[in-house]
Design an enzyme around this catalytic site. Structure first.
Site, PDB file in Angstrom:
ATOM      1  CE  LYS A 148       5.083   4.395   0.930  1.00 25.12           C
ATOM      2  NZ  LYS A 148       6.095   3.327   0.750  1.00 25.12           N
TER       3      LYS A 148
ATOM      4  NE  ARG B  22      11.017  -2.438  -2.709  1.00 25.92           N
ATOM      5  CZ  ARG B  22      10.112  -1.601  -2.195  1.00 25.92           C
ATOM      6  NH1 ARG B  22      10.474  -0.678  -1.330  1.00 25.92           N
ATOM      7  NH2 ARG B  22       8.841  -1.710  -2.540  1.00 25.92           N
TER       8      ARG B  22
ATOM      9  NE  ARG C 218       4.820 -11.458   3.597  1.00 21.21           N
ATOM     10  CZ  ARG C 218       5.476 -11.002   2.530  1.00 21.21           C
ATOM     11  NH1 ARG C 218       4.808 -10.701   1.424  1.00 21.21           N
ATOM     12  NH2 ARG C 218       6.784 -10.877   2.542  1.00 21.21           N
TER      13      ARG C 218
ATOM     14  CG  HIS D  77      -4.017 -14.358   7.456  1.00 26.19           C
ATOM     15  ND1 HIS D  77      -2.896 -15.041   7.876  1.00 26.19           N
ATOM     16  CD2 HIS D  77      -4.460 -15.007   6.341  1.00 26.19           C
ATOM     17  CE1 HIS D  77      -2.652 -16.040   7.050  1.00 26.19           C
ATOM     18  NE2 HIS D  77      -3.587 -16.044   6.112  1.00 26.19           N
TER      19      HIS D  77
ATOM     20  N   PRO E 283       0.814  -1.214   0.000  1.00 23.64           N
ATOM     21  CG  PRO E 283      -0.837  -1.560   1.595  1.00 23.64           C
ATOM     22  CD  PRO E 283       0.479  -2.102   1.118  1.00 23.64           C
ATOM     23  CD  GLU E 284       3.690   2.491  -3.994  1.00 25.09           C
ATOM     24  OE1 GLU E 284       3.778   3.585  -4.575  1.00 25.09           O
ATOM     25  OE2 GLU E 284       4.154   1.438  -4.477  1.00 25.09           O
TER      26      GLU E 284
END
Length: 466
Positions: free
Chosen positions: A58, A261, A111, A92, A2-3
């Site tokens: 963010k 990256r 995650r 999760h 997510p940005e």
């Protein structure tokens, strides 16, 4: 993943669902995701009404009564799910807020990297992760951003990802901004002009606003929230388009790694003006790559021949000693290497990987020195480029191949240990190399045809650069 656009999408979604609701209870299933005092987090929010949904970079900010605020960073897979009534706990789920009207909000994180914290008053900006953030691109001052970037030796891509300079851009939108500004991801901050920094800021604003309008990007496993899919991924011009034609010039998009990256760019539209265009020529043994390299070099292009450079390294006393320690003393012959013995040893995958891990960094150092001395176009013959540790130095990959039968026949005619050499080559993913290549030339017919294809290739390169 997510940005800024994805977080803004989540903010707007939550604003329409939970604004004005009162938190009646909370269930925490994983305390590690809460970065402030756990008991305070759980106890102080009970009975508090949500009065505002905000965002910084963010980070998502859920403002409560009594000057309290919950700060959340979704990291890679964090999501908020709103339900009108209580649902069964998901695999999760990290925590659940229960509201007084029976609805609830679940924070889910596959995650488990996301974080939440509770802050009071000035703590939100003085004692939280927000303290280190730079302004959003919408609020940036050109002089300030230029000063920070221009004083850095870091590549432009890393600087765009540095949230202390400008908050909000992640890997996706950094690639898009660099492409929009015609800037190579490896250009150092100190080499960026003020106009280029201005372009990066303006591109960030334009692209992030477009992404917000489209609800962000739904990439791979990330969805902003339950039933919420972004559409920006359909408008991306650079990110994720490795190997596809550039939508401006038609050249094949290239991917390198910058600061760990992946960075996808057009080697022509985003040509690195302070270094030459580097063409790597690779291919399996006896495919014709050396002929191709020498043929193009005769046209006046400087050539870095990896095989020749490695042979020089193999004459270095320290290198010989290092390889002897890795492959065993039987590869040594006095103060030199026994190449037949070394070749046999390198048929073993573990030995080959250790030897290349030792030699390739030394070869890379020589390659960088060679590239830095030239301008225009530079050729690099790197037999099997992928895994050499030099992929980030290359803009264009020309892959020369030939059918296995032809290559075997060529080796046998020269009286070389064809079986051993072919066995080593067979361990490399040739199909992957072909897929990664900007251009593949199959050397299976006449020499004249091969030369014609090479002429066409370099002619196209020169045409695109002009």
């Amino acid at each position: 993943m997510p940005e800024l656009p994805e977080v803004e999408t989540v903010r707007r979604y939550l604003e329409s669902e939970i604004l004005g609701k009162t938190i009646q209870g909370i269930e925490v299933y994983r305390e590690k995701n809460i970065i402030t005092n756990y008991r305070s987090f759980v106890n102080k929010i009970i009975g508090k009404k949500i009065i505002k949904l905000g965002r910084k970079g963010k980070f998502l900010i859920i403002s409560l009564e009594d000057d309290l605020a919950i700060l959340s960073h979704l990291r890679m897979e964090g999501k908020f799910f709103f339900y009108e009534k209580k649902e069964e706990k998901g695999k999760h789920d990290i925590l659940r807020f229960d509201f007084s009207d029976g609805s609830n909000l679940v924070y889910n994180d596959t995650r488990k990297f996301g974080i939440l914290g509770l802050y009071h008053g000035k703590e939100l900006y003085e004692d939280s992760p927000l303290n280190k953030l730079g302004p959003d691109p919408f609020d940036c001052d050109l002089d300030t951003v230029y000063k920070k970037m221009h004083s850095s030796n870091k590549p432009a891509k890393e600087l765009l990802l540095d949230q202390t300079i400008m908050a909000g851009n992640g890997n996706i939108y950094a690639d898009e901004c660099l492409f929009a500004s015609n800037i190579h991801p490896l250009i150092k901050g100190k080499d960026l002009s003020k106009n280029e920094v201005d372009s990066l800021i303006k591109s960030s604003v334009r692209i992030l606003n477009e992404a917000i309008t489209l609800g962000g990007s739904t990439i791979k496993t990330y969805h902003p929230s339950l039933g919420v899919d972004g559409r920006m991924q359909n408008s991306l011009l650079a990110y994720g388009r490795k190997g596809e034609p550039c939508l401006r010039c038609g050249a094949k998009m290239h991917t390198i790694f910058v600061g760990g990256r992946s960075s996808t760019y057009c080697p022509f539209c985003q040509h690195h003006r302070s270094r030459p265009l580097v063409i790597a020529i690779a291919g399996p043994i006896h495919s014709g790559k050396s002929y191709a390299s020498n043929f193009l070099a005769k046209k006046g292009l400087p050539l870095f021949d990896s095989d020749k450079e490695i042979k020089k390294l193999y004459q270095n006393e320290k290198v010989i000693e290092g390889i002897g320690k890795i492959a065993g003393k039987d590869v040594l012959e006095g103060n030199s290497l026994n190449f037949d013995s070394l070749r046999k040893k390198m048929e073993e995958k573990k030995i080959r990987e250790k030897v290349t891990a030792f030699v390739y960094p030394l070869l890379r150092k020589e390659a960088i020195s060679f590239i830095d001395k030239h301008k225009g176009i530079v050729l690099m013959e790197v037999p099997l480029l992928l895994g050499s540790g030099m992929e980030d130095l290359v803009d264009i990959l020309l892959f020369v191949n030939a059918p296995e039968e032809i290559r075997l026949n060529r080796l046998q005619k020269e009286g070389k240990d064809a079986e051993s050499l072919m066995k080593i080559n067979a361990s490399y993913p040739i199909k992957k190399y072909e897929k990664e290549a900007t251009r593949v030339i199959v050397n299976a017919s006449s020499l004249a045809d091969f030369e014609t294809e090479l002429d066409d290739f370099i002619g196209d390169i020169n045409k695109r650069l002009s």
